[in-house]
Structures are given as C-alpha cells and as structure tokens.
Design an enzyme around this catalytic site. Sequence first.
Site, PDB file in Angstrom:
ATOM      1  N   HIS A 184     -35.160   7.949  67.792  1.00 21.86           N
ATOM      2  CA  HIS A 184     -33.940   8.649  67.351  1.00 21.86           C
ATOM      3  C   HIS A 184     -32.943   8.898  68.472  1.00 21.86           C
ATOM      4  O   HIS A 184     -33.337   9.116  69.611  1.00 21.86           O
ATOM      5  CB  HIS A 184     -34.332   9.979  66.696  1.00 21.86           C
ATOM      6  CG  HIS A 184     -35.287   9.817  65.565  1.00 21.86           C
ATOM      7  ND1 HIS A 184     -36.636  10.035  65.695  1.00 21.86           N
ATOM      8  CD2 HIS A 184     -35.085   9.420  64.295  1.00 21.86           C
ATOM      9  CE1 HIS A 184     -37.234   9.780  64.545  1.00 21.86           C
ATOM     10  NE2 HIS A 184     -36.310   9.404  63.666  1.00 21.86           N
TER      11      HIS A 184
ATOM     12  N   ASP B 164     -35.829  10.521  71.309  1.00 23.08           N
ATOM     13  CA  ASP B 164     -37.260  10.234  71.276  1.00 23.08           C
ATOM     14  C   ASP B 164     -37.484   8.758  71.009  1.00 23.08           C
ATOM     15  O   ASP B 164     -36.544   7.964  71.090  1.00 23.08           O
ATOM     16  CB  ASP B 164     -37.983  11.138  70.262  1.00 23.08           C
ATOM     17  CG  ASP B 164     -37.625  10.814  68.819  1.00 23.08           C
ATOM     18  OD1 ASP B 164     -36.940   9.790  68.566  1.00 23.08           O
ATOM     19  OD2 ASP B 164     -38.026  11.584  67.918  1.00 23.08           O
TER      20      ASP B 164
ATOM     21  N   SER C 193     -35.204  10.007  58.497  1.00 18.81           N
ATOM     22  CA  SER C 193     -35.168  10.959  59.610  1.00 18.81           C
ATOM     23  C   SER C 193     -33.827  10.977  60.337  1.00 18.81           C
ATOM     24  O   SER C 193     -33.551  11.915  61.080  1.00 18.81           O
ATOM     25  CB  SER C 193     -36.279  10.636  60.610  1.00 18.81           C
ATOM     26  OG  SER C 193     -36.154   9.309  61.068  1.00 18.81           O
TER      27      SER C 193
END
Length: 375
Positions: free
Chosen positions: A341, A338, A50
Amino acid sequence: MASTMRVPPLPLHHRHYLLLHLPLLVTAAVLALGGAQAGKVPAIYVFGDSTADVGNNNYLQRSNAKANFPHNGIDFPFSRPTGRFSNGYNGIDFLAIHMGFRRSPPSFLSLTNKTNHQIFKGLKGVNFASGGSGILDSTGSTITMTKQIQYFSTLRSNIMTQIATEPTYHLLSKSIFLISSGGNDIFAYFTKNNSPNTTEKDQFVATLASQYENHLKALFTLGARKFGLVDVPPIGCCPYPRSLNPTGGCLDILNELSLGFNKAVHSLMLNLSSTLEGMKYSVGSSYEVVSGIIRNPEALGYKEIKTACCGAGKFNGQSGCTPNATYCSERHHYLFWDLLHPTHATSKLAGSAIYYGSQQFASPINFRQLVEDEN
Ligand SMILES: *[C@@H]1O[C@H](CO)[C@@H](O)[C@H](O)[C@H]1NC(C)=O
Ligand SMILES: *[C@@H]1O[C@H](CO)[C@@H](O)[C@H](O)[C@H]1NC(C)=O
Ligand SMILES: *[C@@H]1O[C@H](CO)[C@@H](O)[C@H](O)[C@H]1NC(C)=O
Ligand SMILES: *[C@@H]1O[C@H](CO)[C@@H](O)[C@H](O)[C@H]1NC(C)=O
C-alpha cells in the site's frame, strides 16, 4: 419501496454539518486546495478493497486483512490506527476532501445508533470497502463486492423509508460512487498461474471486466449515476512482488494484467455509459500516478520507491506492518507504506491528480468535472 413515514427533504443547512465541525487543520487544507466548499455532492458511497477500506475489516472476527494496529495510522490525527492500510489517509480520504468532506465517510460496520443521525442513515455516504476483497466473489475471504452492494441496497431501503422518494432519487443520482478494486483479483490469479499465455491473460481480463460490469449495473439499478472508478496501479512494483523477484525488479506479469484490466475498464465504461441513460463516469489512474513516481521520483520529492516504509525482510516486503515491524521516519519520502500500500504522501498526490488532473490521470473527464456535472 413503500415508505411508511414521510418527512420533508433535508434542510440545506444539514448538508454543511460536517464542515462546521472540521478541525482547523483540515479546514486549512480545504482552503489551500483552492476554496473547495463543503457538500459539493450530497454523499459519497465507497466500494472496493484495502486501497479504500477505512475500517470495515476491524469488525471481521477471522480476517487477517486488518490494519487496526500500529504502526498503521501513525500520521493519522492522534496517531490512531483506524483500519486504513496507510500511515495516514488513503486515496479515498483525499478524494473525499476534494469533494468538500472531512475525509472518507465512515465504514459501514462502524455505524451504530450513536453515530450522527445523518451519517447513520447513510445520507452523507458510507464506506463499504473491505481489504482483501476483489471484483470476483472468489477473491479473498472478506466482504465481497457482491456483499458490499447488498449492504448498500439495505441501506438504501432504509433511506427510502426515512425520506420521500423524490429526494432519495436526487440524493443518489447526484452522489458519487467511488470504486477501487481489481488488484486482489490479479494477485489471486497470479498465485494460481504465474505465467499465463496471451489467451489466458485475455480470458482472465475479460472475465474480470465482465464481473465488474455486473456490479456497476447493479449499482445503477439501485440509483447510482455518477461513478468515480480508481484503476489498478502497477501492482508488480509493490515491495511484496519485488521481494519475490530474484532480480528485485517489478513483476512484469502483474503490471501487464493490471494494464490489460484498466484498458478493459475504459472500454466497458464507454459501452455502459452509452447504453445506461444518465450514467456519468471518470476513471482515475493510480496506474499513471504510481508509474510516474517510479519514473521520476526525485522531481516528485521521493527518495525511496522500492522499499516499504514499514515491514520486514527484503524491501520490507516480506511481511506486513505489524507492531513489531520497523518503520521509517521520513515517511513522505517513501512511495510505499507497507508491502502493498502507498503512503499518505502518495495517496495525497494521487488524490490531486485524479481530482484535478489532465486526461492522463483521469478520463474521459476528471473527478472534479464529474462532481460538477449538473445534468
Ligand atoms: C441502540 O441500539 C441498542 C442495541 O441495539 C439498544 O439497546 C439501544 O436502546 C439503542 N439506543 C437508541 C438511542 O436507540
Ligand atoms: C495457453 O494455455 C492453455 C492452457 O495451458 C492452452 O490450452 C492453450 O493452448 C495455450 N494457448 C496458446 C496460444 O499458447
Ligand atoms: C464494448 O463494445 C464493443 C462493441 O460492441 C465490443 O466489441 C467490446 O467488447 C465491448 N467492450 C467491453 C469491455 O464490454
Ligand atoms: C511480528 O510478529 C508476528 C506475529 O507475532 C510474526 O509473524 C512476524 O514475523 C513478526 N515480524 C517481525 C518483523 O518480527
């Protein structure tokens, strides 16, 4: 490998296609970065999790490792949630910008026959990264790195049928292969064993490094020569692990495993590059960037390094950045977007440090030197 249709190598002007179509804003950003020119490398191929995904997971029916909804993308052009786990760009976007591109190449699964021809054929690069994936096939349930490399292999075969063999060789050997992975493997291991002893830690790190080596060898066999690897940040300091820690501090074991893995990657690359002729590499250290910010936030313009901008619960780290989550307004003052991240601001800093920085941030050479290496 036989190519049925042989067409001449790409005319040079096609390489500048992307720059000609850049919005003013991005052009200005490129100029501000010291006169960077378009197409410093023919293409960028991206693999990983991600931290690198730009939308592959949008196409997975079942995955819950997705970010293609608000408030993700709130600072992306047109506030578009693209699948990036960020309020804006991710680190790969900034690295691509430094290499003269508009941002990361598009996600592999987004390519259709309506996509710009050059891009569709993979000649400008493709992003295969998938949030939730790891180095080990057992990590996550999204597109494993093995599968990402298979996708690349298929694309490569298609390229080979489009252009003559010689240019394909140069296209790939001069292109940059960016990989950002490993964090999810460490999380997955930690979930099974949250207090490994030294032997277990060493064993895990060795297994992870050895599987990484297999992936790198596979890419080398497929024509990759220039590897830009991004190491694992101090993931124990992300809002989610902090929310698990009664003291609110970083989860040290996660950082220890990250450091151990990063160290193994350096050793592995030193070994590999001495045996695989023509292999060039740089390891960029998101570990150094993030720990530098945590050590000295104010000097780098940060006001919040523990709590995520977007999320819920303790440190905004107990659930993801969903449409019903709250989010901060001063996003450039936050280290984390978040629970897991970084923000656009952090990725920007990391991109510059890894591209232009000293050996602390990228070694044995930085990404700029890797890109400019002519041999
Ligand atoms: C693109 O692909 C679709 C579905 O595979 C097909 O129906 C369509 O004819 C294709 N278009 C072109 C321009 O090749
Ligand atoms: C580490 O843990 C494993 C599994 O619990 C055990 O077999 C091993 O003896 C331990 N090693 C040390 C050095 O404590
Ligand atoms: C690199 O090579 C040295 C010497 O052969 C070896 O001891 C070490 O384990 C290797 N490291 C990795 C990560 O493969
Ligand atoms: C938002 O909604 C999701 C699912 O509808 C739920 O699981 C989550 O807890 C909610 N989060 C907040 C911050 O209310």
